[in-house]
Design an enzyme around this catalytic site. Structure first.
Site, mmCIF file in Angstrom:
data_model
loop_
_atom_site.group_PDB
_atom_site.id
_atom_site.type_symbol
_atom_site.label_atom_id
_atom_site.label_comp_id
_atom_site.label_asym_id
_atom_site.label_seq_id
_atom_site.Cartn_x
_atom_site.Cartn_y
_atom_site.Cartn_z
ATOM 1 N N HIS A 153 6.820 -38.543 5.930
ATOM 2 C CA HIS A 153 5.438 -38.978 6.215
ATOM 3 C C HIS A 153 4.644 -37.881 6.939
ATOM 4 C CE1 HIS A 153 7.033 -43.096 5.459
ATOM 5 N NE2 HIS A 153 8.062 -42.649 6.165
ATOM 6 N N SER A 274 -13.207 -14.297 4.523
ATOM 7 C CA SER A 274 -14.402 -15.109 4.347
ATOM 8 C C SER A 274 -15.608 -14.206 4.479
ATOM 9 C CB SER A 274 -14.433 -16.200 5.418
ATOM 10 O OG SER A 274 -15.767 -16.597 5.663
ATOM 11 N N LYS A 280 -11.146 -15.155 9.401
ATOM 12 C CA LYS A 280 -10.387 -15.955 8.443
ATOM 13 C C LYS A 280 -9.394 -15.146 7.618
ATOM 14 C CE LYS A 280 -11.604 -19.706 7.021
ATOM 15 N NZ LYS A 280 -11.563 -21.135 7.140
ATOM 16 N N GLU A 287 -3.955 -22.161 -2.830
ATOM 17 C CA GLU A 287 -4.867 -23.263 -3.194
ATOM 18 C C GLU A 287 -5.119 -23.292 -4.700
ATOM 19 O OE1 GLU A 287 -8.145 -23.695 0.052
ATOM 20 O OE2 GLU A 287 -7.373 -21.660 0.136
#
Ligand code: ARG
Length: 458
Positions: A153, A274, A280, A287
Site C-alpha cells: 500500500h 527545467s 530541477k 515518465e
C-alpha cells in the site's frame, strides 16, 4: 496493375486512403527475401524458366541495393511495397519481372512479409530484454545486502534488500521474454503459397519456400493463412505486458528520484532540466516509459478492434494491421533501452534507504515472529502484543529497537534481551531465508541462477 479492367485511374483521395507504402516500406527487406524465395522455387519447379529466374533474382538484388542506398520512395500511385518492388524490378529487367507474381497474390505475400517482420522484431526485443536483465542482475548483485524499506500500500511494511527488489523486475522480464518466444514459435509457419485465398493450381513447393525463409513449415489452411493476424496480436499482447512491467519500474524511479524519497539519483544522461526552475532534475525518460505503456496498450486494442468481425478471407481493413505493430515496436525498443540505461547508471542512496527502512516500525513482524518462535506464543496473540509495543514506541517517538527492555517486559514478560537481535533491519532481512525471500544469501543465489540462465543462452 489492374489496368486491364479499369478505364479511369483512382481519385486522389482513393489513392491516399488506399496507399500503405508510407508505412509498409519498413518491410522492404522481408518483401525482397519473400520474393527471392518464391522466384527460386518457381525455377526449381519448372514453373518459370531458369534463365528468367536468374534475371529476376539479380534484379531483386539491384532493387534492394537501391532501397538500401536511397531509401524507399513514397510512391502513392504504386500503393504498397509489393507493387513498388515489382515496378522497380520491371524498370531493371523489363517484362520478365511479370513472371515473379505467378502462383502468388499480395495476400499471401503481405502475410508472409509481416510474419517475417514480426519475427525479426521479436528477436530484437528479446535480445534487448536480455540486456535489461543483465543490468538488473549486476545492480542486484552489488546491492544484495543493501537494506531498503519494502512497501505494501506504499506504506512501510518490512525491510527488504534493494537486490531483491531489482530481481523482482528481472523475473517479470524473464516472463515477458517467455511470452515473446511462445509467440515466435506459433508465428513461425509460412503462409506463402496460399495465394489469394484458395491456394493455386501451379505445382508449387511450399515446403521449399518455408525452409528458405526460416519457417518451420507451411501453414495448413489457405483461407486462414491469408487472413490470420494472431501472430501480430500475440506480439502486441507480449509487448503490452512487457510495457506494463517497464512502466512499473519507471514509476519506481520517478518515486525514488523525488526529494521526499531520495532513494536514487539518475545520472545526468538520464535527467532533464527545467526551463524555469534551475534546481530541477526531472526523470523525463522514466515518465515517458510510463506513458509509452499506455500507447503500446492502445496499439494492441487498435489491432484487436480492426480484426474483430472480419469474415474470411483477406479484407483491406487488414492493411491497418501494420501501423500499431510498428509503433508499438519502436516505443518498446526505446523504453527497454531507456530503462537499461537508467538501471546501469543510477546512483542508489543506500544510506537514505536504510534510514527510511528503520522508521515506520518495519520490524514489528520480526518481534511477533520472535514471540512465536522463542516463547511459544500463538501468532494472533503475538500480533496483539507487538501492536502494544508499537503503540508504546510511537508515544515515546522512538524506534522499536530503542525501547528499553523494561518497557517491553512490562508489555509481556516473556520478552527477553535476545529480542534485540531481530529488531534491527539487517537482522530482519538476514532472517528471511525462505526460498524466494529477501535475505542477502537468497538474493545472491537468485543472482547466480539468473547469471547461469543468461550464460546458457549464449
Ligand atoms: N497493402 C496490402 C496490405 O497491407 C497488401 C494486400 C493487398 N491485397 C489486396 N487484395 N488488395 O494488406
Amino acid at each position: 496493375m489492374w489496368g486491364g479492367r479499369f478505364a479511369e485511374g483512382p481519385s486522389a483521395v482513393m489513392r491516399a486512403i488506399n496507399a500503405s507504402i508510407p508505412f509498409d516500406k519498413q518491410m522492404w527487406r522481408q518483401d525482397i527475401a519473400g520474393s527471392k524465395a518464391h522466384a527460386t522455387m518457381l525455377g526449381a519447379q519448372g514453373i518459370v524458366e531458369a534463365d528468367d529466374v536468374a534475371t529476376i533474382l539479380t534484379g531483386l538484388d539491384a532493387v534492394a541495393a537501391d532501397y538500401a542506398a536511397d531509401g524507399v520512395p513514397d510512391d502513392l500511385a504504386l500503393e504498397d511495397i509489393h507493387m513498388l518492388t515489382e515496378a522497380r524490378l520491371a524498370d531493371k529487367i523489363g517484362p520478365v519481372a511479370g513472371r515473379l507474381h505467378t502462383a502468388r497474390s499480395r495476400n499471401d505475400q503481405v502475410a508472409t512479409d509481416f510474419r517475417l517482420w514480426v519475427r525479426d522484431a521479436i528477436d530484437q526485443t528479446d535480445a534487448a530484454l536480455g540486456g535489461l536483465q543483465d543490468a538488473l542482475i549486476a545492480r542486484a548483485d552489488e546491492h544484495a545486502a543493501s537494506v531498503m524499506p519494502g512497501f505494501t500500500h506504499l506504506q512501510s511494511a518490512q525491510p527488504v534488500t534493494l537486490g531483491h527488489h531489482l530481481m523482482a523486475y528481472h523475473d517479470m522480464i524473464a516472463r515477458d521474454r517467455g511470452r515473446f518466444r511462445d509467440a515466435r514459435a506459433r508465428l513461425n509457419k509460412s503462409p506463402l503459397g496460399s495465394a489469394a485465398l484458395a491456394g493455386t493450381g501451379f505445382p508449387i513447393d511450399r515446403d521449399a519456400t518455408a525452409a528458405a525463409l526460416g519457417f518451420d513449415g507451411p501453414t495448413t489452411n489457405s483461407l486462414d493463412a491469408v487472413s490470420d493476424r494472431d501472430f501480430a496480436i500475440e506480439y502486441l499482447t507480449a509487448a503490452a505486458q512487457c510495457a506494463l512491467h517497464l512502466s512499473r519500474l519507471a514509476e519506481e524511479f520517478v518515486l525514488w528520484a523525488s526529494q521526499p524519497f531520495g532513494f536514487a539519483s539518475l545520472s545526468d544522461q538520464w535527467s532533464t532540466g527545467s526551463s524555469i526552475m534551475p534546481q530541477k532534475r526531472n526523470p523525463d525518460a522514466a515518465e515517458l516509459v510510463r506513458g509509452h505503456a499506455g500507447r503500446i496498450t492502445g496499439c494492441l486494442v487498435s489491432l484487436m478492434v480492426t480484426m474483430k468481425g472480419l469474415p474470411l478471407a483477406y479484407s483491406k481493413d487488414m492493411q491497418d494491421d501494420k501501423p500499431p505493430v510498428f509503433e508499438a515496436h519502436g516505443l518498446l525498443e526505446l523504453s527497454v533501452a531507456a530503462m537499461t540505461g537508467m538501471i546501469d547508471s543510477a546512483t542508489f542512496r543506500t544510506d537514505r534507504m536504510r534510514q527510511v527502512a528503520e522508521t515506520g516500525f518495519s520490524t514489528a513482524t520480526d518481534l511477533a515472529d520472535w514471540l512465536v518462535r522463542e516463547a511459544g506464543v500463538p501468532f494472533r496473540e503475538a500480533h496483539h502484543i507487538t501492536g502494544r509495543a508499537v503503540a508504546h514506541a510511537e508515544s515515546l517517538k522512538v524506534r522499536l529497537d530503542a525501547l528499553p527492555l523494561g518497557a517491553l517486559r512490562e508489555i509481556d514478560e516473556r520478552i527477553d534481551r535476545r529480542v534485540f537481535d531481530v529488531l534491527a533491519v539487517d537482522a530482519s532481512v538476514a532472517s528471511r531465508t525462505s526460498f524466494g525471500g529477501t535475505a542477502p544469501s537468497r538474493v545472491r543465489e537468485a543472482v547466480a541462477a539468473a547469471r547461469a540462465a543468461r550464460e546458457a543462452e549464449r
